[in-house]
Scaffold this motif. Sequence first.
Motif, PDB file in Angstrom:
ATOM      1  N   LYS A   1     -14.658  17.158 -23.802  1.00  0.00           N
ATOM      2  CA  LYS A   1     -14.633  16.465 -25.081  1.00  0.00           C
ATOM      3  C   LYS A   1     -15.102  15.013 -24.950  1.00  0.00           C
ATOM      4  CE  LYS A   1     -12.097  16.657 -29.230  1.00  0.00           C
ATOM      5  NZ  LYS A   1     -11.445  17.672 -29.956  1.00  0.00           N
ATOM      6  N   LYS A   2     -16.046  14.626 -25.839  1.00  0.00           N
ATOM      7  CA  LYS A   2     -16.487  13.235 -25.891  1.00  0.00           C
ATOM      8  C   LYS A   2     -15.603  12.518 -26.912  1.00  0.00           C
ATOM      9  CE  LYS A   2     -20.905  12.715 -26.871  1.00  0.00           C
ATOM     10  NZ  LYS A   2     -22.274  12.269 -27.143  1.00  0.00           N
ATOM     11  N   ILE A   3     -14.920  11.459 -26.495  1.00  0.00           N
ATOM     12  CA  ILE A   3     -14.024  10.766 -27.439  1.00  0.00           C
ATOM     13  C   ILE A   3     -14.346   9.272 -27.511  1.00  0.00           C
ATOM     14  CG2 ILE A   3     -12.156  12.421 -26.924  1.00  0.00           C
ATOM     15  CD1 ILE A   3     -10.702   9.837 -25.667  1.00  0.00           C
ATOM     16  N   GLN A   4     -13.745   8.630 -28.490  1.00  0.00           N
ATOM     17  CA  GLN A   4     -13.814   7.168 -28.578  1.00  0.00           C
ATOM     18  C   GLN A   4     -12.515   6.596 -28.028  1.00  0.00           C
ATOM     19  OE1 GLN A   4     -15.014   6.219 -32.813  1.00  0.00           O
ATOM     20  NE2 GLN A   4     -16.538   5.126 -31.611  1.00  0.00           N
ATOM     21  N   ILE A   5     -12.605   5.404 -27.460  1.00  0.00           N
ATOM     22  CA  ILE A   5     -11.422   4.789 -26.837  1.00  0.00           C
ATOM     23  C   ILE A   5     -10.260   4.700 -27.826  1.00  0.00           C
ATOM     24  CG2 ILE A   5     -10.525   2.649 -25.804  1.00  0.00           C
ATOM     25  CD1 ILE A   5     -13.292   2.218 -24.544  1.00  0.00           C
ATOM     26  N   ILE A   6     -10.574   4.354 -29.062  1.00  0.00           N
ATOM     27  CA  ILE A   6      -9.537   4.157 -30.078  1.00  0.00           C
ATOM     28  C   ILE A   6      -8.675   5.423 -30.269  1.00  0.00           C
ATOM     29  CG2 ILE A   6     -10.976   4.787 -32.087  1.00  0.00           C
ATOM     30  CD1 ILE A   6      -8.642   1.763 -32.016  1.00  0.00           C
TER      31      ILE A   6
ATOM     32  N   LYS B   1      -4.853   7.917 -27.758  1.00  0.00           N
ATOM     33  CA  LYS B   1      -3.469   8.419 -27.872  1.00  0.00           C
ATOM     34  C   LYS B   1      -3.402   9.900 -28.227  1.00  0.00           C
ATOM     35  CE  LYS B   1      -2.539   6.445 -32.486  1.00  0.00           C
ATOM     36  NZ  LYS B   1      -3.664   5.479 -32.464  1.00  0.00           N
ATOM     37  N   LYS B   2      -4.478  10.407 -28.815  1.00  0.00           N
ATOM     38  CA  LYS B   2      -4.482  11.837 -29.170  1.00  0.00           C
ATOM     39  C   LYS B   2      -4.893  12.713 -27.981  1.00  0.00           C
ATOM     40  CE  LYS B   2      -6.523  10.606 -33.541  1.00  0.00           C
ATOM     41  NZ  LYS B   2      -7.881  10.684 -34.100  1.00  0.00           N
ATOM     42  N   HIS B   3      -5.242  12.090 -26.866  1.00  0.00           N
ATOM     43  CA  HIS B   3      -5.782  12.870 -25.752  1.00  0.00           C
ATOM     44  C   HIS B   3      -5.080  12.597 -24.427  1.00  0.00           C
ATOM     45  CE1 HIS B   3      -9.129  14.261 -28.255  1.00  0.00           C
ATOM     46  NE2 HIS B   3      -9.134  13.043 -28.762  1.00  0.00           N
ATOM     47  N   VAL B   4      -3.832  12.164 -24.489  1.00  0.00           N
ATOM     48  CA  VAL B   4      -3.103  11.865 -23.247  1.00  0.00           C
ATOM     49  C   VAL B   4      -3.003  13.136 -22.395  1.00  0.00           C
ATOM     50  CG1 VAL B   4      -0.879  11.111 -22.281  1.00  0.00           C
ATOM     51  CG2 VAL B   4      -1.821   9.972 -24.316  1.00  0.00           C
ATOM     52  N   GLY B   5      -3.341  12.989 -21.106  1.00  0.00           N
ATOM     53  CA  GLY B   5      -3.284  14.133 -20.194  1.00  0.00           C
ATOM     54  C   GLY B   5      -4.550  14.987 -20.197  1.00  0.00           C
ATOM     55  N   GLU B   6      -5.483  14.697 -21.114  1.00  0.00           N
ATOM     56  CA  GLU B   6      -6.718  15.498 -21.180  1.00  0.00           C
ATOM     57  C   GLU B   6      -7.844  14.841 -20.403  1.00  0.00           C
ATOM     58  OE1 GLU B   6      -8.148  16.357 -25.184  1.00  0.00           O
ATOM     59  OE2 GLU B   6      -6.063  16.607 -25.832  1.00  0.00           O
ATOM     60  N   LYS B   7      -8.746  15.683 -19.932  1.00  0.00           N
ATOM     61  CA  LYS B   7      -9.948  15.175 -19.287  1.00  0.00           C
ATOM     62  C   LYS B   7     -11.017  14.975 -20.365  1.00  0.00           C
ATOM     63  CE  LYS B   7     -12.879  16.170 -15.368  1.00  0.00           C
ATOM     64  NZ  LYS B   7     -13.115  17.080 -14.248  1.00  0.00           N
ATOM     65  N   VAL B   8     -11.565  13.779 -20.433  1.00  0.00           N
ATOM     66  CA  VAL B   8     -12.518  13.443 -21.501  1.00  0.00           C
ATOM     67  C   VAL B   8     -13.719  12.681 -20.946  1.00  0.00           C
ATOM     68  CG1 VAL B   8     -10.691  13.294 -23.271  1.00  0.00           C
ATOM     69  CG2 VAL B   8     -11.380  11.227 -22.002  1.00  0.00           C
ATOM     70  N   LYS B   9     -14.728  12.567 -21.811  1.00  0.00           N
ATOM     71  CA  LYS B   9     -15.927  11.794 -21.476  1.00  0.00           C
ATOM     72  C   LYS B   9     -16.066  10.679 -22.508  1.00  0.00           C
ATOM     73  CE  LYS B   9     -20.922  12.462 -20.997  1.00  0.00           C
ATOM     74  NZ  LYS B   9     -21.993  13.455 -20.816  1.00  0.00           N
TER      75      LYS B   9
ATOM     76  N   GLY C   1     -12.836  11.253 -17.051  1.00  0.00           N
ATOM     77  CA  GLY C   1     -11.542  11.061 -16.416  1.00  0.00           C
ATOM     78  C   GLY C   1     -10.431  11.515 -17.331  1.00  0.00           C
ATOM     79  N   THR C   2      -9.200  11.212 -16.918  1.00  0.00           N
ATOM     80  CA  THR C   2      -8.024  11.674 -17.648  1.00  0.00           C
ATOM     81  C   THR C   2      -7.309  10.493 -18.298  1.00  0.00           C
ATOM     82  OG1 THR C   2      -7.832  13.407 -15.992  1.00  0.00           O
ATOM     83  CG2 THR C   2      -5.917  13.058 -17.417  1.00  0.00           C
ATOM     84  N   ILE C   3      -6.978  10.666 -19.574  1.00  0.00           N
ATOM     85  CA  ILE C   3      -6.283   9.601 -20.326  1.00  0.00           C
ATOM     86  C   ILE C   3      -4.795   9.611 -19.961  1.00  0.00           C
ATOM     87  CG2 ILE C   3      -5.629   8.774 -22.630  1.00  0.00           C
ATOM     88  CD1 ILE C   3      -8.627   8.585 -22.250  1.00  0.00           C
ATOM     89  N   SER C   4      -4.245   8.397 -19.749  1.00  0.00           N
ATOM     90  CA  SER C   4      -2.801   8.319 -19.542  1.00  0.00           C
ATOM     91  C   SER C   4      -2.237   7.114 -20.270  1.00  0.00           C
ATOM     92  CB  SER C   4      -2.481   8.243 -18.051  1.00  0.00           C
ATOM     93  OG  SER C   4      -3.032   7.060 -17.534  1.00  0.00           O
ATOM     94  N   GLU C   5      -0.919   7.104 -20.435  1.00  0.00           N
ATOM     95  CA  GLU C   5      -0.302   5.941 -21.067  1.00  0.00           C
ATOM     96  C   GLU C   5      -0.291   4.786 -20.084  1.00  0.00           C
ATOM     97  OE1 GLU C   5       3.299   6.500 -23.294  1.00  0.00           O
ATOM     98  OE2 GLU C   5       2.637   8.498 -23.915  1.00  0.00           O
ATOM     99  N   ASP C   6      -0.369   3.574 -20.627  1.00  0.00           N
ATOM    100  CA  ASP C   6      -0.364   2.383 -19.797  1.00  0.00           C
ATOM    101  C   ASP C   6       0.531   1.352 -20.466  1.00  0.00           C
ATOM    102  OD1 ASP C   6      -0.861   0.175 -18.234  1.00  0.00           O
ATOM    103  OD2 ASP C   6      -2.867  -0.197 -19.042  1.00  0.00           O
TER     104      ASP C   6
ATOM    105  N   ILE D   1      -7.747   5.048 -18.650  1.00  0.00           N
ATOM    106  CA  ILE D   1      -8.380   6.285 -18.168  1.00  0.00           C
ATOM    107  C   ILE D   1      -8.449   6.248 -16.644  1.00  0.00           C
ATOM    108  CG2 ILE D   1     -10.740   5.332 -18.481  1.00  0.00           C
ATOM    109  CD1 ILE D   1     -11.611   8.251 -19.175  1.00  0.00           C
ATOM    110  N   HIS D   2      -8.064   7.361 -16.016  1.00  0.00           N
ATOM    111  CA  HIS D   2      -8.224   7.513 -14.573  1.00  0.00           C
ATOM    112  C   HIS D   2      -9.561   8.184 -14.337  1.00  0.00           C
ATOM    113  CE1 HIS D   2      -4.492   6.109 -12.684  1.00  0.00           C
ATOM    114  NE2 HIS D   2      -4.129   6.116 -13.960  1.00  0.00           N
ATOM    115  N   ILE D   3     -10.489   7.386 -13.822  1.00  0.00           N
ATOM    116  CA  ILE D   3     -11.879   7.818 -13.760  1.00  0.00           C
ATOM    117  C   ILE D   3     -12.127   8.741 -12.577  1.00  0.00           C
ATOM    118  CG2 ILE D   3     -14.250   6.989 -13.443  1.00  0.00           C
ATOM    119  CD1 ILE D   3     -13.447   4.486 -15.040  1.00  0.00           C
TER     120      ILE D   3
END
Length: 431
Positions: free
Chosen positions: A2-7, A10-18, A74-79, A88-90
Motif C-alpha cells: 500500500k502506498k500511503i501519505q504520512i498524514i 495512524k490508520k496503518h500502525v503495524g502495516e508495511k507501506v510505501k 517499511g512498517t509504521i509504528s507509534e512514536d 516508520i521503520h525503514i
Amino acid sequence: MKKIQIIDSKKHVGEKVKIGAWVANKRSSGKIAFLSLRDGSAFFQGVVVKSEVDERVFEQAKSLTQESSVWVTGTISEDARSKFGYEIHIEDIDVISEAVDYPITPKEHGTEFLMDNRHLWLRSSKQHAIMHVRNEIIRATYEFYNKEGFVKIDPPILTGNAAENTTELFQTKYFDRDAFLSQSGQLYMEAAAMALGRVFSFGPTFRAEKSKTRRHLIEFWMMEPEMAFMDHDDSLEVQEKYVAYLVQSVLDNCDHDLDILERDKDLLKKYTELPYPRVSYDEAVELLQKNDFDVTWGEDFGSPEETFIAEQFDKPVFIVNYPKAIKPFYMKRHPERDDVVLCADMIAPEGYGEIIGGSQREDDYELLRQEIVDFGLNVDDYEWYLDLRRYGSVPHSGFGLGLERMVTWISGTEHIREAIPFPRLLNRIYP
Ligand code: 4AD
Ligand code: MG
C-alpha cells in the motif's frame, strides 16, 4: 504494497507501506540512521537500524542528501516521543532524485536569502504549518457563509473605476483604454447584493501602496461580504461571529500546526468569546491623548495607536465612526453627525492591526452622487453604481477581511510576507 501519505500513518500502525518523500534532515551513528521525512502531507521520522537491513540500505540512508526524493518502504509504528506520534521503520530506500547542495540548510538564514528562495522555503515545517492555517481559514470562510445563506459572487479583477484610494491604483492597458486592477470588489458586490441579498467574494486585490511595513502586501486576498437590508450594527455582528468562527475552526482543525508555530492556544480560545468591544473614534482619540499620544481629531491612526487601543482589551476591538474626511466616498453619513461615517475597523490584538474595514453604504442617490464629485472622481464611470440608488435603493452594509492579515495574526507570525505563498512586496516580484 500500500502506498500511503504520512498524514495517514495512524490508520496503518503495524502495516508495511510505501511512501514517497523528501529527506528534510538526517542524523546517523554507526548503528542507526534517523531521517526526517516529509511528503507534503506531514513530517515524520524514518528509522534505519543497521543490524535489521541490508548493508546497501544502511549505506544509502547514511549518504542521503537534504531534499533528495525517495521511495521508502517499511512498517509504521507509534512514536510517543514525537509530537506527530508515528514513525516508520525503514526496510528499503529507493532514490528517485538526488539533490545536490540544497541552499536552505538547518542553520539560520537571513530573511532576504529566504525570500529569494521562497519557492524552496515553502518546504520548511513552519511555512508548511502557516499554509495549513491559511487553507483552514479559506475552508472555514466558505463553510461559514454557506451556512449563513450567502452566495459566492466573483467580482471582476480588471475594472474601469476606483473603489478605494485612487493613489493606490495599479493601472494597466485594456486594449486602447486604461483599466485598473481591482483594489476591492465592493462596488460590484453591492450590485450583487441587490440581486441576491447576501453575497460574499473571495479573491485577489491589488494596491500600489508604497508601504514597507510588516502588514502590507501589494497583492493580497480579500473576503468581502455585502448584505442588503442590513445596517451597520447588523454588519458588526456578522463580522465578530465570522472572525470567532475562523479562530475556532483553526483551533479544531490545525492543532498540530499551532504546535509547530508555538502559538498560545488559550489566548486564541479567548478570541472566540463574543461580543467584541466597540469604541468610537472619538473615545479612541481621547484615550490616546490621555496616554500622551500626539494625535488630533481627524487624523488616521498609525500602528502604534492601533496597538495601544487593542492592548486595552484582550480581544479584537471595533473602532467605529471615523471622520468622514479620512474614509472612502461610499460610506454612509452618521444620521446625527455630518463629520463621521457609519463604519468600523476591526483591530486584532497583539499588535496585528486592522484586519477588517467595513461600513454601511450611502444609499441616497443625491448624497452619493455629490460624494463622487467631491472626491474628484468621474461621475460617468459610476453611473452603473448610481443605478443601485436609482432603482430600489435599500440600506445595506458590508466589509472586507484581509486574508493574509488574518493568517499572520492567527498563526502568530511576525511578518505578513509569510502568510501568502509568493508575496508581492514593494521591492519584490521574484520568485
Ligand atoms: O479597509 P480596506 O481598504 O477596505 C476595503 O477595501 C473595503 N472596500 C472593504 C469592504 O467594505 N468591502 O481593506 C479591507 C482589509 C483591511 O482591513 C486589511 O485586512 C486588508 O483588507 N488590507 C490589506 N492586507 C494586506 N496588504 C494590504 N496592502 C492591505 N490593504 C488592506
Ligand atoms: Mg481600512
